[in-house]
Design an enzyme around this catalytic site. Structure first.
Site, mmCIF file in Angstrom:
data_model
loop_
_atom_site.group_PDB
_atom_site.id
_atom_site.type_symbol
_atom_site.label_atom_id
_atom_site.label_comp_id
_atom_site.label_asym_id
_atom_site.label_seq_id
_atom_site.Cartn_x
_atom_site.Cartn_y
_atom_site.Cartn_z
ATOM 1 C CG HIS A 180 8.940 -0.437 3.614
ATOM 2 N ND1 HIS A 180 8.747 -1.751 3.310
ATOM 3 C CD2 HIS A 180 7.750 0.133 3.757
ATOM 4 C CE1 HIS A 180 7.332 -1.804 3.233
ATOM 5 N NE2 HIS A 180 6.846 -1.093 3.615
ATOM 6 C CD GLU A 211 6.473 -4.895 4.513
ATOM 7 O OE1 GLU A 211 6.792 -5.349 3.241
ATOM 8 O OE2 GLU A 211 5.340 -4.281 4.619
ATOM 9 C CG HIS A 243 5.460 1.610 7.132
ATOM 10 N ND1 HIS A 243 4.887 0.319 7.847
ATOM 11 C CD2 HIS A 243 5.574 1.507 6.042
ATOM 12 C CE1 HIS A 243 4.517 -0.390 6.742
ATOM 13 N NE2 HIS A 243 4.771 0.090 5.648
HETATM 14 CO CO CO Z 1 4.687 -0.711 3.634
#
Ligand code: CO
Length: 302
Positions: A180, A211, A243
């Site tokens: 993530h 991210e 995701h």
């Molecule tokens: Co997220």
């Protein structure tokens, strides 16, 4: 002649008394052992197809703590609202702690199901502490189990579990894992350390984040430099939720799978959350068994 028969009645009361004394502490300890309970805290998911991973984690914990209630909490308010609107309410941290208290639990093991200690883990810790402040004395101890990836041993265990789960992959094919990550970089270094240890166990394992600082472009450059033909994609997330299904494997042209195909790679997708891997559940259970961070007590003076 032996006088056993004569002596025995005299010693019998003493013998019984001693027996009673010997048994008493064990009995008392049994009665006094405070009831334990487990609170599993995850970000949460509203994707029904992602649930097998949570179910596998749940089963591992119920097997590891057979005499303890196991309760779940979703930390994401957005996910909880979404599930409630679909008629499937999920509790938060306070709900979970209240449920354990109702069951008479005195020692709570809160286990984070986060992959790394980023902002979601910090929010979890804060939520537990705030709830303890609202209900002082409700529990004798509240242990906070750390996220999946903390130690070198954790990363080695997880990399073994991930690679063992890729049974169809040939050794000259690459593995690319989607973590993530966070824009402010809180878990960047845990991520980089994990990446280094995964690479140590298999040089064809690559990692990037949705991210975080290391993104898809870095991954693409690495894969091109290694001249691999085929890439196996898998989320480095406990569940294969939004995701995994969209950013990693989605049909849109900006998903990792689409961009890798466009760059000429053969792509296979493993839509499986880490929670489905027994080796990963093992690490979570080991963290839950640690008695290191009791949130009801001040740290020991050093
Ligand atoms: Co997220």
């Amino acid at each position: 002649m032996f006088c056993t028969l004569r002596k025995f009645p005299r010693f019998l009361p003493l013998f019984l008394l001693l027996l009673a004394f010997a048994a008493a502490p064990a009995q008392a300890a049994e009665q006094k052992a405070p009831k334990e309970g487990v609170l599993l805290a995850a970000f949460g998911t509203s994707v029904p197809e992602a649930l097998p991973a949570f179910k596998a984690v749940d089963a591992s914990f119920r097997a590891a703590f057979p005499n303890s209630p196991v309760v779940w909490a979703y930390t994401s308010q957005i996910i909880r609202r979404k599930l409630a609107s679909q008629g499937q309410p999920a509790g938060g941290i306070s709900d979970g702690l209240a449920a354990l208290a109702r069951e008479g639990v005195k020692v709570v093991r809160v286990q984070s199901l986060h992959v790394m200690a980023g902002e979601e883990f910090t929010a979890l810790e804060r939520a537990v502490l705030l709830d303890l402040r609202k209900h002082p004395g409700r529990f004798e101890a509240v242990y906070l189990g750390r996220p999946l990836l903390e130690s070198r041993q954790d990363a080695q265990g997880v990399s073994r579990a991930v690679l063992a789960g890729m049974d169809k992959r040939r050794r000259d094919e690459a593995v690319a894992l989607m973590a993530h990550g966070q824009a402010h970089g809180r878990a960047d270094l845990v991520f980089e350390g994990t990446r280094a240890l995964f690479k140590e166990s298999d040089p064809l394992v690559f990692m990037a984040t949705v991210e975080g600082a290391r993104g898809f472009d870095d991954l693409l450059a690495e894969l091109k430099a290694r001249k691999v033909r085929k890439v196996w994609l898998q989320p480095l997330m406990v569940v294969a939720g939004d995701h995994a299904r969209n950013d990693l494997a989605g049909a849109e042209e900006d998903s990792w799978a689409s961009r890798l195909r466009a760059a000429g790679f053969q792509v296979e997708v493993n839509l499986r959350g880490l929670g489905e891997l027994p080796g990963v559940c093992h690490v979570f259970v080991a963290h839950a068994r640690e008695n290191l961070d009791d949130l009801t007590r001040e740290p020991k003076k050093r």
